[in-house]
Design a protein around this motif. Structure first.
Motif, PDB file in Angstrom:
ATOM      1  N   THR A 144      36.510  41.774  38.492  1.00  0.00           N
ATOM      2  CA  THR A 144      37.466  40.675  38.700  1.00  0.00           C
ATOM      3  C   THR A 144      37.580  39.864  37.423  1.00  0.00           C
ATOM      4  O   THR A 144      36.610  39.686  36.681  1.00  0.00           O
ATOM      5  CB  THR A 144      37.026  39.767  39.855  1.00  0.00           C
ATOM      6  OG1 THR A 144      35.745  39.211  39.550  1.00  0.00           O
ATOM      7  CG2 THR A 144      36.951  40.538  41.156  1.00  0.00           C
ATOM      8  N   THR A 145      38.780  39.376  37.188  1.00  0.00           N
ATOM      9  CA  THR A 145      39.045  38.497  36.048  1.00  0.00           C
ATOM     10  C   THR A 145      40.302  37.706  36.370  1.00  0.00           C
ATOM     11  O   THR A 145      40.767  37.695  37.522  1.00  0.00           O
ATOM     12  CB  THR A 145      39.193  39.294  34.751  1.00  0.00           C
ATOM     13  OG1 THR A 145      39.296  38.383  33.663  1.00  0.00           O
ATOM     14  CG2 THR A 145      40.416  40.201  34.764  1.00  0.00           C
ATOM     15  N   LYS A 146      40.883  37.092  35.351  1.00  0.00           N
ATOM     16  CA  LYS A 146      42.127  36.351  35.556  1.00  0.00           C
ATOM     17  C   LYS A 146      42.917  36.345  34.240  1.00  0.00           C
ATOM     18  O   LYS A 146      42.358  36.523  33.157  1.00  0.00           O
ATOM     19  CB  LYS A 146      41.865  34.924  36.009  1.00  0.00           C
ATOM     20  CG  LYS A 146      41.125  34.080  34.979  1.00  0.00           C
ATOM     21  CD  LYS A 146      40.887  32.671  35.485  1.00  0.00           C
ATOM     22  CE  LYS A 146      40.119  31.838  34.437  1.00  0.00           C
ATOM     23  NZ  LYS A 146      39.868  30.463  34.910  1.00  0.00           N
ATOM     24  N   ILE A 147      44.222  36.180  34.383  1.00  0.00           N
ATOM     25  CA  ILE A 147      45.058  35.980  33.192  1.00  0.00           C
ATOM     26  C   ILE A 147      45.632  34.566  33.278  1.00  0.00           C
ATOM     27  O   ILE A 147      45.995  34.089  34.363  1.00  0.00           O
ATOM     28  CB  ILE A 147      46.182  37.019  33.090  1.00  0.00           C
ATOM     29  CG1 ILE A 147      47.106  36.986  34.314  1.00  0.00           C
ATOM     30  CG2 ILE A 147      45.621  38.399  32.858  1.00  0.00           C
ATOM     31  CD1 ILE A 147      48.360  37.846  34.145  1.00  0.00           C
ATOM     32  N   THR A 148      45.675  33.897  32.123  1.00  0.00           N
ATOM     33  CA  THR A 148      46.186  32.528  32.053  1.00  0.00           C
ATOM     34  C   THR A 148      47.363  32.502  31.093  1.00  0.00           C
ATOM     35  O   THR A 148      47.255  32.942  29.946  1.00  0.00           O
ATOM     36  CB  THR A 148      45.100  31.562  31.554  1.00  0.00           C
ATOM     37  OG1 THR A 148      43.969  31.651  32.424  1.00  0.00           O
ATOM     38  CG2 THR A 148      45.626  30.134  31.534  1.00  0.00           C
ATOM     39  N   ILE A 186      38.009  44.093  31.809  1.00  0.00           N
ATOM     40  CA  ILE A 186      38.467  44.346  33.176  1.00  0.00           C
ATOM     41  C   ILE A 186      39.963  44.658  33.194  1.00  0.00           C
ATOM     42  O   ILE A 186      40.416  45.578  33.871  1.00  0.00           O
ATOM     43  CB  ILE A 186      38.159  43.147  34.093  1.00  0.00           C
ATOM     44  CG1 ILE A 186      36.654  42.843  34.093  1.00  0.00           C
ATOM     45  CG2 ILE A 186      38.661  43.409  35.508  1.00  0.00           C
ATOM     46  CD1 ILE A 186      35.791  43.965  34.631  1.00  0.00           C
ATOM     47  N   ALA A 187      40.733  43.855  32.436  1.00  0.00           N
ATOM     48  CA  ALA A 187      42.190  44.027  32.434  1.00  0.00           C
ATOM     49  C   ALA A 187      42.755  43.506  31.116  1.00  0.00           C
ATOM     50  O   ALA A 187      42.140  42.676  30.442  1.00  0.00           O
ATOM     51  CB  ALA A 187      42.825  43.298  33.611  1.00  0.00           C
ATOM     52  N   VAL A 204      46.650  33.803  37.211  1.00  0.00           N
ATOM     53  CA  VAL A 204      46.800  34.907  38.167  1.00  0.00           C
ATOM     54  C   VAL A 204      45.463  35.638  38.263  1.00  0.00           C
ATOM     55  O   VAL A 204      45.017  36.254  37.276  1.00  0.00           O
ATOM     56  CB  VAL A 204      47.901  35.878  37.723  1.00  0.00           C
ATOM     57  CG1 VAL A 204      48.038  37.011  38.745  1.00  0.00           C
ATOM     58  CG2 VAL A 204      49.233  35.157  37.535  1.00  0.00           C
ATOM     59  N   PRO A 205      44.772  35.595  39.426  1.00  0.00           N
ATOM     60  CA  PRO A 205      43.514  36.335  39.607  1.00  0.00           C
ATOM     61  C   PRO A 205      43.788  37.841  39.566  1.00  0.00           C
ATOM     62  O   PRO A 205      44.799  38.311  40.094  1.00  0.00           O
ATOM     63  CB  PRO A 205      43.027  35.890  40.982  1.00  0.00           C
ATOM     64  CG  PRO A 205      43.772  34.617  41.269  1.00  0.00           C
ATOM     65  CD  PRO A 205      45.085  34.760  40.608  1.00  0.00           C
ATOM     66  N   ILE A 206      42.872  38.598  38.963  1.00  0.00           N
ATOM     67  CA  ILE A 206      43.002  40.050  38.862  1.00  0.00           C
ATOM     68  C   ILE A 206      41.774  40.707  39.498  1.00  0.00           C
ATOM     69  O   ILE A 206      40.631  40.362  39.156  1.00  0.00           O
ATOM     70  CB  ILE A 206      43.104  40.513  37.400  1.00  0.00           C
ATOM     71  CG1 ILE A 206      44.219  39.753  36.667  1.00  0.00           C
ATOM     72  CG2 ILE A 206      43.324  42.013  37.320  1.00  0.00           C
ATOM     73  CD1 ILE A 206      45.593  40.029  37.173  1.00  0.00           C
TER      74      ILE A 206
END
Length: 736
Positions: A633-637, A618-619, A647-649
């Motif tokens: 949708t994903t997130k970075i930690t 996703i990112a 941070v939600p992406i």
């Protein structure tokens, strides 16, 4: 005049001594009042001097150039006191003409012939006295055989020559002052002088000078040789004299050719000199070799000289000892025999063990005789064998008795095909002292299929384990050698790491990729090192001592990997901006992370964060940049010092255009029409977004709309607008 002059001068000595005694007595009698004299009132000052120094006919003190000085004292009369105080050193002295007489603290020195007025001033009082300076002699003359010496004299080396010196004062001459004068030569390589006696040394010119009491006389000597030349009879000048170290000396002879003809042998009387006595020495023509090299031998006699080159060589190319290098032995060991061989210049080898000269640099530790070395005490010595210009040494170390052995490490990690150094072995002696005995232990391998030992190193043959054993004097100690698969690369868990100042932090984990492609966590087997003094490395943790940036090196077998470490204050809070991100595919956005130290200071940490992405499809994230890859949708930690931000992406498609099913419709009152809204995206996949759009009517009294369904109310016209993702389209509705 000769006698009377010397006699009158000699009379001065006892009178000066008497005056000095009287002066001392005067000073002693007035010593008790010196302390308070500084505050006394001076009523006058007066000179005192030796009567023998005063000439009443000229009313002046007499002083002679470069002869005895005249002492002039000044005494002050003190109000209320019958004694006088010596103020010679306190008074201010002055000479009216220092070219004739100098005055310093009452000491008068003659400089030239003439008179001067000497004055002394003290506390407003000034007194003066006349002083006359003269030369002891009006002139001095060099004499040879009773007549005045010529200004210049030609003479040959070998002829005797001596001068005397006469002094003249007034009409009196022939004052023999030869021994009183100072004799000098301008060129000691040509002639030297000692109280008038001349020694002729070389060809050339030299000025002989005699100086006495400010007067001088000179004679120039032009020295020539009685010989035309000198030759080395059995080695013509320019030819080589060749010698080998340790072999017979070379005898040279010399002959001189007088100007009158013929030749004379001068070998024994000539002067022989070697330019470098470390190469060769010479004595009365006998040349002896000292060490390899080249020098020049010069022979000279009465002003003529010649030279010959001398080359000294070794008869051997080199000497070899067996054993060749250092040797280690126990105090109880039997003597060892060292063999010495030489290789001569004809490439022939010979055993010179019995003929060589053997020495021990420390006979307390070991002695040597004909190559046999006998240990005597614990320590080190250098055994040297020398033979005719060649030499070689080996170091001998003698060790004490051993009670127990220990090894620096219990296991060794290796892999097939590599070799490594054996670990250091330490022995405990009788008195408990620890001694490194690595060089005298004998190593064996329990399984030579796994590993062998050769030349002080182990070599791994196959995968597996073998015990390597070190033994000496019946004592043994073992170490386990584990042969692994060959490592290809080490990968550290992180490349950059922040640790908190003063707190212990675990080392990052390290993975090895082996030759067979398998991965293995070798964190527990890693050796961590650093050159920094700002951090302490323990078995499993590290502790920062000061704020610093440094590098750690992790080593496993033959591979290494580096980790950059920053020692800093503790971060108490992380703030991320933005807190969430929405992007179109292919677009990027920066993430800013601010850290707050315990002290309240702030630091930007975006590029220093350890980021992880929930779904890399996703990112992705690199340093401070997030890049959208696909819709979803994903997130970075991100973590730093154990603290985390998330941070939600959201990655959404980018809208290209909107398309309604119709641009206009005509209906009767109470009629309906269901409009469809299509969204066209940059990805090329259209979608029905009728129910997702926002629908509005410009005139609800004419027509209303909900989710694309239009209902007419009364006659008129109205614009129905559909809005989606920031774009809008309209449909015109006419009601009849």
């Amino acid at each position: 005049m000769n006698f009377s002059l010397r006699f009158s001068m000699s009379l001065k000595e006892p009178r000066r001594w008497l005056a000095a005694v009287l002066a001392i007595a005067m000073i002693m009698t007035s010593a008790t009042g010196v302390v308070n004299a500084a505050e006394d009132t001076v009523t006058g000052i007066e000179f005192t001097y030796d009567a023998s120094d005063y000439n009443s006919s000229t009313s002046s003190l007499e002083v002679f150039v470069e002869d005895d000085k005249v002492n002039l004292s000044v005494f002050a009369s003190i109000s209320g006191s019958s004694s006088k105080r010596d103020i010679t050193m306190e008074a201010t002295w002055k000479s009216s003409n220092t070219a004739y007489v100098k005055a310093e603290k009452g000491v008068l020195t003659g400089v030239g012939k003439g008179t001067a007025t000497i004055s002394a001033t003290y506390k407003g009082f000034t007194i003066s006295i006349k002083a006359a300076s003269d030369y002891v002699y009006d002139s001095i003359t060099l004499m040879q055989n009773g007549t005045a010496a010529p200004v210049s004299k030609d003479i040959e080396i070998g002829q005797p020559l001596a001068f005397t010196l006469n002094g003249t004062k007034g009409s009196v001459t022939d004052l023999a002052v030869t021994t009183e004068a100072v004799w000098t030569t301008s060129n000691a390589a040509v002639a030297t002088v000692d109280e008038g006696v001349i020694t002729l040394i070389g060809v050339g010119s030299a000025v002989i000078s005699a100086k006495l009491k400010g007067k001088s006389d000179t004679v120039t000597l032009n020295v020539t040789s009685p010989y035309k030349s000198i030759t080395i009879d059995n080695a013509a000048s320019g030819n080589l004299v060749e010698l080998d170290i340790g072999y017979d000396d070379k005898v040279l002879t010399a002959s001189a050719a007088p100007k009158t003809g013929g030749t004379e042998p001068v070998t024994d009387v000539a002067k022989w000199v070697s330019a470098n006595e470390k190469i060769a020495t010479v004595k009365k023509g006998l040349v002896s070799a000292v060490s390899a090299g080249k020098t020049t031998i010069t022979v000279s006699y009465k002003g003529v000289s010649t030279s010959v080159d001398v080359v000294v060589r070794t008869a051997f190319q080199s000497i070899k000892l067996s054993p060749e290098k250092e040797y280690h032995m126990l105090l109880q060991d039997s003597p060892i025999q060292i063999k010495a061989e030489v290789l001569n210049n004809s490439n022939v080898t010979s055993d010179m063990t019995s003929q060589a000269e053997w020495t021990s640099s420390n006979v307390v530790v070991a002695t040597v005789s004909a190559g046999k070395v006998t240990p005597k005490s614990v320590g080190t010595t250098k055994i040297t064998a020398s033979h005719k210009g060649v030499s070689r040494s080996i170091d001998i170390t003698v060790y004490p008795s051993v009670n127990e052995l220990s090894v620096e490490s219990e296991t060794i990690d290796g892999f097939k095909g590599i070799s490594g150094d054996l670990p250091a072995v330490t022995a405990t002696t009788f008195d408990g002292t620890k001694v490194d005995v690595s060089k005298i232990v004998t190593w064996t391998s329990a399984d030579e299929k796994i590993a062998i030992i050769k030349d002080g190193k182990w070599t791994a043959k196959e995968l597996g384990e073998s015990t390597l054993t070190a033994s000496v004097q019946g004592h043994k100690v073992g170490v386990k050698l584990i042969v692994h698969v060959k490592p290809l690369k080490l990968i550290a868990e992180v490349k950059d790491l922040s640790i908190i100042l003063g707190k212990e932090t675990a080392f990052p984990s390290v993975t090895v990729i082996n030759e067979d492609g398998e991965e293995e966590d070798v964190s527990s087997k890693i050796q961590w090192k650093t050159t920094s003094e700002d951090i302490i490395l323990k078995d499993t943790t590290m502790k920062g001592l000061d704020v610093a940036s440094l590098t750690l090196s992790a080593t496993y077998l033959t591979k290494s990997v580096s980790v950059r470490v920053k020692v800093e204050e503790e971060i108490v809070k992380l703030v991320v901006d933005p807190v969430s991100i929405e992007l179109y595919p292919g677009r990027t956005k920066s993430v800013k992370v601010t850290g707050y130290y315990k002290s309240g200071k702030q630091v930007s940490l975006g590029s220093k964060m350890n980021w992880e992405v929930g779904n890399p499809g996703i990112a992705t994230v690199s340093s401070t940049s997030v890049k959208a890859v696909a819709v979803g949708t994903t997130k970075i930690t991100g973590t730093y010092q154990g603290k985390t931000v998330v941070v939600p992406i959201v990655v959404v498609q980018k809208l290209k255009s909107l398309l309604l099913s119709s641009k206009s419709v005509q209906l009767s009152a109470g009629g309906t029409y269901s409009a469809k809204l299509q969204a066209n995206f940059t990805t090329g996949d259209p979608a029905d977004v009728t129910e997702s759009a926002v629908w509005t009517s410009s005139k609800a009294s004419v027509a209303t709309v909900q989710d694309g369904k239009i209902v007419t109310v009364s006659k008129g016209t109205a614009s129905i607008k559909a809005t989606y993702a920031g774009k809008s389209v309209t449909i015109r509705v006419t009601v009849k």
